[in-house]
Design an enzyme around this catalytic site. Structure first.
Site, short mmCIF file in Angstrom:
data_model
loop_
_atom_site.label_atom_id
_atom_site.label_comp_id
_atom_site.label_asym_id
_atom_site.label_seq_id
_atom_site.Cartn_x
_atom_site.Cartn_y
_atom_site.Cartn_z
N HIS A 1 -10.95 -14.18 3.78
CA HIS A 1 -12.16 -13.43 3.44
C HIS A 1 -13.25 -14.39 2.94
O HIS A 1 -14.43 -14.19 3.21
CB HIS A 1 -11.87 -12.38 2.36
N ASP B 1 -5.63 -13.79 9.48
CA ASP B 1 -4.50 -13.70 8.54
C ASP B 1 -3.32 -14.59 8.92
O ASP B 1 -2.16 -14.15 8.97
CB ASP B 1 -4.00 -12.23 8.45
N ASP C 1 -4.81 -13.66 -2.52
CA ASP C 1 -4.15 -13.33 -1.26
C ASP C 1 -4.15 -14.61 -0.43
O ASP C 1 -5.21 -15.17 -0.11
CB ASP C 1 -4.90 -12.21 -0.51
N ASP D 1 2.39 1.91 3.35
CA ASP D 1 3.35 0.95 3.92
C ASP D 1 4.76 1.32 3.53
O ASP D 1 5.70 1.17 4.30
CB ASP D 1 3.18 -0.48 3.36
N HIS E 1 0.88 -1.17 0.00
CA HIS E 1 0.00 0.00 0.00
C HIS E 1 0.92 1.23 0.00
O HIS E 1 2.02 1.18 0.57
CB HIS E 1 -0.82 0.12 1.28
N ASP F 1 -10.67 -11.94 10.94
CA ASP F 1 -9.65 -12.09 9.90
C ASP F 1 -8.28 -12.24 10.57
O ASP F 1 -7.57 -11.28 10.76
CB ASP F 1 -9.72 -10.81 9.05
N GLU G 1 -9.08 -13.75 -1.40
CA GLU G 1 -8.30 -14.07 -0.18
C GLU G 1 -9.01 -15.18 0.60
O GLU G 1 -10.22 -15.11 0.83
CB GLU G 1 -8.16 -12.81 0.67
C1 XUL Z 1 -7.57 -6.57 4.55
C2 XUL Z 1 -6.82 -6.98 3.35
C3 XUL Z 1 -5.96 -5.93 2.73
C4 XUL Z 1 -5.90 -6.01 1.24
C5 XUL Z 1 -5.13 -4.89 0.58
O1 XUL Z 1 -8.30 -7.59 5.12
O2 XUL Z 1 -6.89 -8.10 2.93
O3 XUL Z 1 -4.69 -6.02 3.29
O4 XUL Z 1 -5.33 -7.21 0.81
O5 XUL Z 1 -5.64 -3.64 0.90
CO CO Z 2 -5.92 -9.14 1.38
#
Ligand code: XUL
Ligand code: CO
Length: 445
Positions: free
Chosen positions: A279, A317, A304, A112, A109, A315, A276
């Site tokens: 998600h 991750d 993702d 970042d 991003h 989430d 993702e």
């Molecule tokens: C948030 C997410 C973000 C996107 C990019 O859940 O997945 O990091 O991948 O903005």
């Molecule tokens: Co993402």
């Protein structure tokens, strides 16, 4: 990938060299057991099947803060107090990490990679400086940009959304950021540009004009596309679905919702999906389901890579380590032709209590190995079992006679109803789900 390791003014991951491939019998946590980048599987090198990318935000920015406490990880590149110098140090650390791990891509991003300034101009200046330096690092290392994006959700001005904010002035700030982030992506030769909704959604319909907000989002994406194409961006624009968090109702709920949106706002020639795993599970789907849905509509873009925890609903991750999910995903990718100009971005973070610098390497290595193993399993299933035949056979009645005529659109409801009378009650044909599950499990090794 070259074997060159890029170290800047200072070595940040001391004691860790280039991660080697040592094979399944290795006990070295800092070696690949399955990911052998040049090994040819199903007609292409493993590296091409995955196009792995490291996510700047988790790996170099996320220090483990959660709502109950501050970060636990100490990143030496954050010690510098001047924000632009700190960003340069972070860039050094990032390219050292990419080249030691041996990944071909990264993603970021705007915020970042470069610090936000106190004005739009200052933020743009900061970004330009770091992007210039990142371009040189890319050339020196051969590491490329899979995608860039703009963070239009963290700054307090975006508390009510960015493109869907009821305040037009806020929308203009999102536009300034997206414009600069598209410019940066073009300058670095990025293959894709991502829009994740961030705070595009709502909590209460009582204070929300949903139709108007969606129209604003559609218009914003059309104008972003127009700008990007005019500026020479040739890659794919991608929308990343997520059903909830940070808002209760995220507008980009899941793949199907985003596909409808893409068509509604006539974005289908330029936009695809970035899917993702965590998600998908938050939306009540499997990763494989979401990926298959996108392929079915010709809108698969990129992935993702991560996973959630089946016992909670947020989430988390985590680094993908579920071999079953990886194998199902690779079955879909192998049968649909693969990631194309997308890739697999690790939108994943080490746990808050994993505080050793080597843990970041281990998380990535473990996940790359899980996917490589999933690829080997899927390839064996496709080549050494009757899986595809079993699946196709379920539809064999559409390969002959009236079934073919139906698929060709030659039978109306009246003809179909007459056929039902002629056929009488059909015999039950087993779906054999347990047999399919047993077949996959037999190859999980
Ligand atoms: C948030 C997410 C973000 C996107 C990019 O859940 O997945 O990091 O991948 O903005
Ligand atoms: Co993402």
């Amino acid at each position: 990938m070259s074997n060159k390791v890029l170290i800047g003014k200072q070595e940040y991951f001391k004691g860790i060299g280039k991660i080697p491939y040592e094979g399944p019998d290795s006990t070295n946590p800092l070696a690949f057991k399955y990911y052998d980048e040049n090994r040819n599987i199903a007609g292409k090198a493993m590296r091409e099947h995955f196009r792995f990318a490291v996510a700047y935000w988790h790996t170099f920015c996320g220090t483990g803060a959660d709502p109950f406490g501050p970060g636990t990880m100490e990143f030496p590149w954050n010690e510098e107090t001047d924000p632009v110098k700190a960003a340069m140090n972070k860039l050094d650390a990032a390219f050292e990490f990419f080249t030691k791990l041996g990944v071909p891509f990264y993603c970021f991003h705007d915020r970042d990679i470069a610090p936000e300034g106190s004005t739009v101009q200052e933020s743009e200046k900061n970004l330009k400086r770091i992007i210039e330096a990142a371009g040189i690092k890319q050339e020196e290392s051969g590491v490329k940009l899979l995608w860039g994006t703009a963070n239009v959700f963290s700054h307090p001005r975006y508390m009510n959304g960015a493109a869907t904010n009821p305040d037009f002035q806020v929308l203009t700030h999102a536009a300034a950021q997206v414009k600069s982030a598209i410019d940066a992506t073009i300058q670095l030769g990025g293959d894709n540009y991502v829009f994740w909704g961030g705070r595009e959604g709502y909590f209460s319909l009582l204070n929300t004009d949903m139709k108007r907000e969606l129209n604003h989002l559609g218009m914003f994406l059309q104008k972003s596309r127009d700008y990007g194409r005019e500026a020479g961006f040739k890659g794919n624009f991608l929308i990343e679905p997520k059903p909830m968090e940070p808002t209760k109702h995220q507008y980009d709920f899941d793949v199907s919702t985003v596909i409808a949106f893409i068509h509604q706002y006539e974005l289908e020639n330029d936009f695809k999906l970035n899917i993702e795993n965590n998600h998908a599970t938050l939306a009540g789907h499997t990763f494989a389901h979401e990926v298959q849905t996108a392929f079915g509509h010709g809108l698969f873009g990129s992935l993702d890579i991560n996973q959630g925890d089946s016992l909670n609903g947020w989430d988390t991750d985590e680094f993908l380590h579920n071999l079953y999910d990886a194998s199902e995903l690779m079955l879909v990718l192998l049968t649909e032709g693969g990631v194309g100009q997308g890739g697999m971005n690790f939108d994943a973070k080490t746990r808050r209590s994993s505080t050793d610098p080597e843990d970041i390497f281990i998380g990535h290595i473990s996940s790359m190995d899980t996917l490589a193993r999933g690829l080997l399993i899927a390839d064996t299933i496709l080549n050494q079992s009757n899986y595809m035949k079993m699946k196709q056979d379920r539809y064999s009645s559409f390969d002959i006679g009236k079934g073919v005529a139906f698929e060709n659109g030659e039978l109306g409801l009246i003809e179909l109803a007459e056929l039902a009378t002629e056929y009488g009650e059909p015999a039950h044909i087993s779906g054999k789900q347990e047999l399919f599950e047993a077949l996959l499990n037999k190859h999980l090794r």
